[in-house]
Motif scaffolding. Structure first.
Motif, PDB file in Angstrom:
ATOM      1  N   ALA A 361       0.822  -1.204   0.000  1.00 37.84           N
ATOM      2  CA  ALA A 361       0.000   0.000   0.000  1.00 37.84           C
ATOM      3  C   ALA A 361       0.860   1.259   0.000  1.00 37.84           C
ATOM      4  CB  ALA A 361      -0.941  -0.010   1.209  1.00 37.84           C
ATOM      5  N   THR A 362       1.976   1.224   0.751  1.00 38.30           N
ATOM      6  CA  THR A 362       2.877   2.386   0.773  1.00 38.30           C
ATOM      7  C   THR A 362       3.505   2.610  -0.590  1.00 38.30           C
ATOM      8  OG1 THR A 362       3.333   1.946   3.114  1.00 38.30           O
ATOM      9  CG2 THR A 362       4.858   3.382   1.929  1.00 38.30           C
ATOM     10  N   VAL A 363       3.930   1.512  -1.227  1.00 36.52           N
ATOM     11  CA  VAL A 363       4.528   1.634  -2.561  1.00 36.52           C
ATOM     12  C   VAL A 363       3.495   2.134  -3.566  1.00 36.52           C
ATOM     13  CG1 VAL A 363       5.565   0.324  -4.440  1.00 36.52           C
ATOM     14  CG2 VAL A 363       6.280  -0.109  -2.090  1.00 36.52           C
ATOM     15  N   GLN A 364       2.245   1.695  -3.419  1.00 38.76           N
ATOM     16  CA  GLN A 364       1.199   2.118  -4.346  1.00 38.76           C
ATOM     17  C   GLN A 364       0.956   3.621  -4.272  1.00 38.76           C
ATOM     18  OE1 GLN A 364      -2.399  -0.094  -3.880  1.00 38.76           O
ATOM     19  NE2 GLN A 364      -3.570   1.155  -5.290  1.00 38.76           N
ATOM     20  N   ASN A 365       1.047   4.194  -3.076  1.00 33.81           N
ATOM     21  CA  ASN A 365       0.843   5.636  -2.933  1.00 33.81           C
ATOM     22  C   ASN A 365       2.014   6.448  -3.484  1.00 33.81           C
ATOM     23  OD1 ASN A 365      -1.653   5.304  -1.699  1.00 33.81           O
ATOM     24  ND2 ASN A 365      -0.745   5.114   0.337  1.00 33.81           N
ATOM     25  N   LEU A 366       3.179   5.799  -3.609  1.00 35.33           N
ATOM     26  CA  LEU A 366       4.360   6.505  -4.110  1.00 35.33           C
ATOM     27  C   LEU A 366       4.679   6.170  -5.563  1.00 35.33           C
ATOM     28  CD1 LEU A 366       6.677   6.076  -0.981  1.00 35.33           C
ATOM     29  CD2 LEU A 366       5.260   8.057  -1.579  1.00 35.33           C
ATOM     30  N   GLU A 367       4.014   5.177  -6.116  1.00 31.15           N
ATOM     31  CA  GLU A 367       4.326   4.722  -7.474  1.00 31.15           C
ATOM     32  C   GLU A 367       3.903   5.777  -8.486  1.00 31.15           C
ATOM     33  OE1 GLU A 367       3.710   0.629 -10.126  1.00 31.15           O
ATOM     34  OE2 GLU A 367       2.629   0.948  -8.238  1.00 31.15           O
ATOM     35  N   PRO A 368       4.718   6.027  -9.522  1.00 26.13           N
ATOM     36  CA  PRO A 368       4.361   7.047 -10.529  1.00 26.13           C
ATOM     37  C   PRO A 368       3.151   6.608 -11.348  1.00 26.13           C
ATOM     38  CG  PRO A 368       6.348   5.869 -11.179  1.00 26.13           C
ATOM     39  CD  PRO A 368       6.054   5.446  -9.769  1.00 26.13           C
ATOM     40  N   PHE A 425      -9.493   7.352 -21.587  1.00 29.37           N
ATOM     41  CA  PHE A 425      -8.140   7.723 -21.185  1.00 29.37           C
ATOM     42  C   PHE A 425      -8.063   7.551 -19.667  1.00 29.37           C
ATOM     43  CE2 PHE A 425      -9.064  10.008 -25.070  1.00 29.37           C
ATOM     44  CZ  PHE A 425      -7.929   9.783 -25.837  1.00 29.37           C
ATOM     45  N   VAL A 426      -7.303   6.534 -19.240  1.00 28.12           N
ATOM     46  CA  VAL A 426      -7.221   6.164 -17.832  1.00 28.12           C
ATOM     47  C   VAL A 426      -5.830   6.520 -17.325  1.00 28.12           C
ATOM     48  CG1 VAL A 426      -7.472   4.318 -16.146  1.00 28.12           C
ATOM     49  CG2 VAL A 426      -8.842   4.295 -18.241  1.00 28.12           C
ATOM     50  N   THR A 427      -5.790   7.190 -16.191  1.00 28.41           N
ATOM     51  CA  THR A 427      -4.538   7.552 -15.529  1.00 28.41           C
ATOM     52  C   THR A 427      -4.493   6.857 -14.180  1.00 28.41           C
ATOM     53  OG1 THR A 427      -4.511   9.715 -16.618  1.00 28.41           O
ATOM     54  CG2 THR A 427      -3.121   9.435 -14.656  1.00 28.41           C
ATOM     55  N   ASP A 428      -3.478   5.987 -13.994  1.00 30.14           N
ATOM     56  CA  ASP A 428      -3.367   5.243 -12.734  1.00 30.14           C
ATOM     57  C   ASP A 428      -2.019   4.537 -12.716  1.00 30.14           C
ATOM     58  OD1 ASP A 428      -4.033   4.110 -10.283  1.00 30.14           O
ATOM     59  OD2 ASP A 428      -6.117   3.804 -10.878  1.00 30.14           O
ATOM     60  N   ILE A 429      -1.782   3.769 -11.637  1.00 34.30           N
ATOM     61  CA  ILE A 429      -0.531   3.016 -11.528  1.00 34.30           C
ATOM     62  C   ILE A 429      -0.584   1.826 -12.477  1.00 34.30           C
ATOM     63  CG2 ILE A 429      -0.147   3.776  -9.159  1.00 34.30           C
ATOM     64  CD1 ILE A 429      -1.274   1.135  -8.200  1.00 34.30           C
ATOM     65  N   PRO A 430       0.557   1.248 -12.869  1.00 36.94           N
ATOM     66  CA  PRO A 430       0.561   0.169 -13.874  1.00 36.94           C
ATOM     67  C   PRO A 430      -0.277  -1.042 -13.489  1.00 36.94           C
ATOM     68  CG  PRO A 430       2.764   1.077 -13.616  1.00 36.94           C
ATOM     69  CD  PRO A 430       1.926   1.714 -12.556  1.00 36.94           C
ATOM     70  N   SER A 431      -0.282  -1.445 -12.215  1.00 38.69           N
ATOM     71  CA  SER A 431      -1.055  -2.629 -11.821  1.00 38.69           C
ATOM     72  C   SER A 431      -2.550  -2.395 -12.016  1.00 38.69           C
ATOM     73  CB  SER A 431      -0.756  -2.986 -10.366  1.00 38.69           C
ATOM     74  OG  SER A 431      -1.098  -1.916  -9.496  1.00 38.69           O
ATOM     75  N   LYS A 432      -3.029  -1.194 -11.720  1.00 35.95           N
ATOM     76  CA  LYS A 432      -4.441  -0.893 -11.927  1.00 35.95           C
ATOM     77  C   LYS A 432      -4.785  -0.792 -13.413  1.00 35.95           C
ATOM     78  CE  LYS A 432      -5.990  -0.719  -7.728  1.00 35.95           C
ATOM     79  NZ  LYS A 432      -7.057  -1.635  -7.262  1.00 35.95           N
ATOM     80  N   LEU A 433      -3.850  -0.268 -14.213  1.00 42.83           N
ATOM     81  CA  LEU A 433      -4.094  -0.211 -15.651  1.00 42.83           C
ATOM     82  C   LEU A 433      -4.250  -1.606 -16.241  1.00 42.83           C
ATOM     83  CD1 LEU A 433      -1.636   2.626 -16.767  1.00 42.83           C
ATOM     84  CD2 LEU A 433      -4.124   2.765 -16.492  1.00 42.83           C
ATOM     85  N   GLU A 434      -3.496  -2.561 -15.722  1.00 42.79           N
ATOM     86  CA  GLU A 434      -3.621  -3.942 -16.191  1.00 42.79           C
ATOM     87  C   GLU A 434      -4.994  -4.516 -15.829  1.00 42.79           C
ATOM     88  OE1 GLU A 434      -1.272  -8.223 -15.803  1.00 42.79           O
ATOM     89  OE2 GLU A 434      -0.475  -6.403 -14.851  1.00 42.79           O
ATOM     90  N   GLN A 435      -5.479  -4.203 -14.639  1.00 35.40           N
ATOM     91  CA  GLN A 435      -6.811  -4.660 -14.256  1.00 35.40           C
ATOM     92  C   GLN A 435      -7.890  -4.011 -15.121  1.00 35.40           C
ATOM     93  OE1 GLN A 435      -7.477  -4.204 -10.046  1.00 35.40           O
ATOM     94  NE2 GLN A 435      -5.484  -5.060  -9.496  1.00 35.40           N
ATOM     95  N   VAL A 436      -7.719  -2.737 -15.442  1.00 35.20           N
ATOM     96  CA  VAL A 436      -8.684  -2.055 -16.315  1.00 35.20           C
ATOM     97  C   VAL A 436      -8.702  -2.706 -17.693  1.00 35.20           C
ATOM     98  CG1 VAL A 436      -9.185   0.112 -17.491  1.00 35.20           C
ATOM     99  CG2 VAL A 436      -8.567   0.124 -15.064  1.00 35.20           C
ATOM    100  N   GLN A 437      -7.534  -3.048 -18.201  1.00 37.60           N
ATOM    101  CA  GLN A 437      -7.469  -3.686 -19.513  1.00 37.60           C
ATOM    102  C   GLN A 437      -8.174  -5.040 -19.506  1.00 37.60           C
ATOM    103  OE1 GLN A 437      -3.489  -4.009 -20.996  1.00 37.60           O
ATOM    104  NE2 GLN A 437      -4.121  -4.734 -22.992  1.00 37.60           N
ATOM    105  N   GLN A 438      -8.018  -5.817 -18.444  1.00 43.36           N
ATOM    106  CA  GLN A 438      -8.706  -7.101 -18.342  1.00 43.36           C
ATOM    107  C   GLN A 438     -10.214  -6.909 -18.254  1.00 43.36           C
ATOM    108  OE1 GLN A 438      -6.941  -9.029 -14.954  1.00 43.36           O
ATOM    109  NE2 GLN A 438      -4.958  -9.339 -15.956  1.00 43.36           N
ATOM    110  N   LEU A 439     -10.661  -5.892 -17.520  1.00 39.31           N
ATOM    111  CA  LEU A 439     -12.088  -5.634 -17.414  1.00 39.31           C
ATOM    112  C   LEU A 439     -12.680  -5.209 -18.747  1.00 39.31           C
ATOM    113  CD1 LEU A 439     -14.654  -5.309 -15.681  1.00 39.31           C
ATOM    114  CD2 LEU A 439     -13.909  -2.968 -15.201  1.00 39.31           C
ATOM    115  N   ILE A 440     -11.983  -4.336 -19.459  1.00 40.16           N
ATOM    116  CA  ILE A 440     -12.488  -3.870 -20.752  1.00 40.16           C
ATOM    117  C   ILE A 440     -12.547  -5.019 -21.751  1.00 40.16           C
ATOM    118  CG2 ILE A 440     -11.918  -2.399 -22.723  1.00 40.16           C
ATOM    119  CD1 ILE A 440     -10.970  -0.294 -20.763  1.00 40.16           C
ATOM    120  N   ALA A 441     -11.596  -5.945 -21.681  1.00 35.72           N
ATOM    121  CA  ALA A 441     -11.623  -7.097 -22.589  1.00 35.72           C
ATOM    122  C   ALA A 441     -12.874  -7.948 -22.384  1.00 35.72           C
ATOM    123  CB  ALA A 441     -10.368  -7.941 -22.381  1.00 35.72           C
ATOM    124  N   LYS A 442     -13.427  -7.938 -21.166  1.00 36.27           N
ATOM    125  CA  LYS A 442     -14.650  -8.701 -20.901  1.00 36.27           C
ATOM    126  C   LYS A 442     -15.915  -7.902 -21.191  1.00 36.27           C
ATOM    127  CE  LYS A 442     -12.497 -11.571 -17.321  1.00 36.27           C
ATOM    128  NZ  LYS A 442     -12.545 -12.000 -15.892  1.00 36.27           N
TER     129      LYS A 442
END
Length: 709
Positions: A361-368, A425-442
């Motif tokens: 969680a700490t890394v997620q708040n600091l991740e670009p 156009f989604v702005t977020d950390i890379p792990s969340k972008l991957e989840q968004v891509q999986q959701l959109i594929a469904k």
């Protein structure tokens, strides 16, 4: 005293042995299992006490490589459950008896197809060579091992059906000609091959079934006839396991979904590890874990806080179950990463996981943050944006009840939808972008289309019958002489009309005088007439009778067929009709023109089920113009609103209305009309019958992608 007890014990043991021998003689048993190589092929010979009338039911699996043969009503006298062969591809043979059934399992080094043949009291199992480029020719290699079967008579299969189980399993149900048919089932790659011995396939069953819409692991089922047997190929998808059983003349193959759990030691339902036996007294837990690690080839990391001893005796237990028993008895937990097992006390594992989550969680708040665009093809970008940022209310009704966010994005994430190009156009950390891509594929997939056709049939049958009379007469006694009638004084004469209903007197002035009178006047309008007159020359009297009758029969039918195409779970409406004006008065006395509809309307919402059926929410209206009143036309309405489940392409009657009107009318002269026989001359009768019926038929059909386009 001791000698007497010893003699009694020997007698009891002897009696038990005699009873056991009697039971063994009454039941077919397996005497021995051997393996050998003949003609370049590996053969397993299973010797029985008596010849079997039917072949055992067999199936095979690839991992681990095994062939299982089920012998119904067969026992075993081997005295051991495992026979070591260690020859060629065959490692060992396991014989397990459960009730009246015995299962023989051939443990292989590598998977290979097999064939079975009865030879007297022995069952021969031929294993095809591993790595062979072509299947073993049964006419060449098998003839060296098997005696040629001279019986070539075949019987046709009766039916091949597919059903969906309650837990999403796919069931292939084959109705055999009898319960004596031999069945061979084996797995080849990602397909199941089922062969029915000495059978044929009727022309109506030679087909390929596409059962993808049923929502099971099975995609297609192909059935063909090969020589003197029928071969069925079942093509599942994903990770699956299968089982087979037979009840009387029905053979069932079940294919189940195997859910992959990375934390499990072995995949599948329950414990599936290779069996082992453990018998230790006061052994240290760390040493016992090392024994299991050596047996399973897993890398085991044991925490320093794991200590203590354990005493256990386990016989033929799957190793993953044995490890689970040991961990539970000592309060230990396990985490699996690849082929590495970390074993520690549960409190230590929980504390470690909590620390890892806090660090993440700490890394997620600091991740670009990163920005990524997604092109929507079948859905609207604005709708997906709402789902990505959706939030729901938390549980509870007190003051502390808050709002629990269900958004997929992180607290720092944001999304922008662009309607013109239908992009996100989604702005977020890379792990969340991957989840968004999986959701959109469904979510961004084409929706299946449904064609709904309604047929509204209105039929009418009318019948009417009427019978009437006119009875009249004339008295001419006061008139005398004349020719062509009766001459009157002054050159006048009396003449009679051709209808016998009117007798007229011609006067010198050219006028006419009606000399007749109607006693009974009940004619039928528009009906056919028949008339006659009775005349007395001596008495100068006339009696005129006119009978009129009418019979009408009519049949009518009106068929309305609205149809509409819509997407799955999207409401569709189609309507056609006429609006009739009528006056409406306001409270001030002013009038205005309003309109009311008389229309044919079909409103439907389809929902495609996983089994391939279609649930329809229906609202059907059939209005017509009624009678004309002082306020305007009345509207005759017929309305059906219901929900129904229909199979794809099937037709169902969702409702119907039937009405019948009958009427009998009699008009008569009092007293005279009630006289028997003669009373028919003094009355008019009419009878009418009208039947009206309306039926509504609905036929839904799921359109293929090509038909929808």
């Amino acid at each position: 005293m001791n000698k007497a007890r010893s003699s009694l014990a020997h007698c009891i043991v002897a009696l038990c042995l005699m009873l056991t021998a009697a039971l063994v003689q009454a039941q077919v048993v397996i005497d021995s299992v051997t393996g050998f190589v003949q003609g370049g092929a590996e053969v397993v010979k299973i010797n029985l006490s008596q010849a079997m009338s039917t072949m055992p039911v067999g199936f095979s699996i690839q991992s681990p490589a095994r062939i299982a043969l089920d012998f119904p009503d067969v026992g075993s006298t081997l005295g051991r459950s495992n026979v070591d062969i260690n020859q060629g591809n065959l490692k060992s043979v396991s014989v397990v008896q459960a009730g009246k059934r015995t299962r023989v399992v051939l443990n292989l080094k590598q998977y290979t197809p097999y064939k079975m043949q009865m030879q007297g009291k022995s069952l021969l199992v031929l294993l095809e060579p591993v790595g062979a480029t072509a299947p073993l020719d049964a006419g060449a290699a098998a003839s060296k091992v098997f005696a040629e079967n001279q019986n070539r008579d075949t019987q046709p299969l009766r039916d091949v059906d597919f059903r969906r189980g309650e837990d999403g399993t796919g069931r292939v149900v084959v109705t055999l000609p009898n319960n004596q048919v031999g069945v061979d089932i084996r797995q080849q790659g990602q397909t199941l091959m089922v062969e029915f011995m000495k059978t044929s396939l009727p022309q109506g069953l030679r087909r390929r079934l596409d059962v993808t819409d049923f929502g099971t692991p099975v995609k297609t089922i192909s059935t063909v006839e090969v020589g003197d047997r029928v071969r069925m190929t079942i093509e599942p998808q994903g990770l699956w396991s299968h089982s087979a059983y037979q009840t009387d003349d029905q053979f069932v193959v079940e294919v189940k979904i195997v859910k992959v759990d990375p934390s499990k030691l072995t995949q599948g339902i329950g414990y599936n590890g290779q069996k082992l036996s453990l018998n230790f007294q006061n052994i240290e837990v760390r040493s016992l874990l090392q024994v299991i690690a050596d047996f399973t080839n897993f890398n085991v990391i044991t925490s320093d806080s794991v200590n203590g001893t354990v005493t256990l005796r386990l016989q033929d237990v799957p190793w993953d179950q044995a490890l689970d028993i040991i961990l539970q008895s000592k309060g230990l937990g396990m985490r699996k990463t690849g082929n590495v097992l970390w074993i520690a006390p549960k409190d230590e594992i929980n504390a470690k996981e909590k620390l890892d989550l806090e660090s993440a969680a700490t890394v997620q708040n600091l991740e670009p943050l990163r920005t990524q665009s997604f092109q929507m093809n079948y859905t609207k970008a604005a709708e997906v944006a709402v789902q990505l940022t959706a939030s729901g209310s938390g549980g509870g009704t007190g003051p502390s009840a808050g709002s629990a966010s269900s958004r997929l994005l992180s607290p720092r994430g944001s999304v922008i939808s662009e309607a013109r190009t239908n992009q996100l156009f989604v702005t977020d950390i890379p792990s969340k972008l991957e989840q968004v891509q999986q959701l959109i594929a469904k979510l961004d997939i084409p929706v299946r289309q449904v064609l709904i056709e309604a047929r509204i049939v209105e039929a009418s049958d009318t019948f009417g019958k009427s019978l009437g009379v006119k009875l009249g007469g004339a008295d001419l006694r006061a008139q005398q002489g004349g020719t062509g009638g009766y001459a009157l004084g002054g050159g006048n004469s009396v003449a009679f009309g051709t209808s016998y209903a009117n007798a007229v007197a011609s006067t010198g002035a050219g006028g006419t005088v009606d000399l007749t009178s109607n006693f009974v006047n009940f004619p039928v309008a528009g009906g056919a007439t028949f008339a006659f007159s009775i005349f007395s020359a001596a008495a100068n009297r006339f009696l005129n009778l006119e009978i009129s009758a009418l019979e009408a029969d009519g049949k009518g039918k009106v068929i309305s067929s609205p149809r509409v195409v819509t997407a799955d779970q999207i409401k569709a409406l189609i309507e056609q009709g006429t609006e009739f004006p009528y006056q409406v008065a306001s409270s001030s006395g002013a009038t205005a023109i309003a309109f009311r509809k008389a229309s044919l309307k079909l409103e439907v919402t389809p929902q495609i089920t996983p089994e391939g059926g279609i649930i329809l929410e229906l609202d059907v209206n059939k209005d017509t113009r009624g009678i004309n009143t002082s306020a305007g036309y009345a509207i005759d309405t017929k309305h059906i609103k219901t929900q129904v489940l229909v199979e794809n392409g099937g037709t169902v009657v969702v409702g119907g209305i039937f009405t019948e009107d009958q009427s009998d009318t009699v008009e008569k002269v009092p007293f005279l009309g009630d006289l028997p026989g003669v009373g028919n001359l003094f009355k008019r009768t009419s009878r009418s019958s009208e039947k009206r019926e309306m039926l509504v038929f609905i036929t839904p059909k799921v359109l293929s992608d090509k038909a929808a386009r």
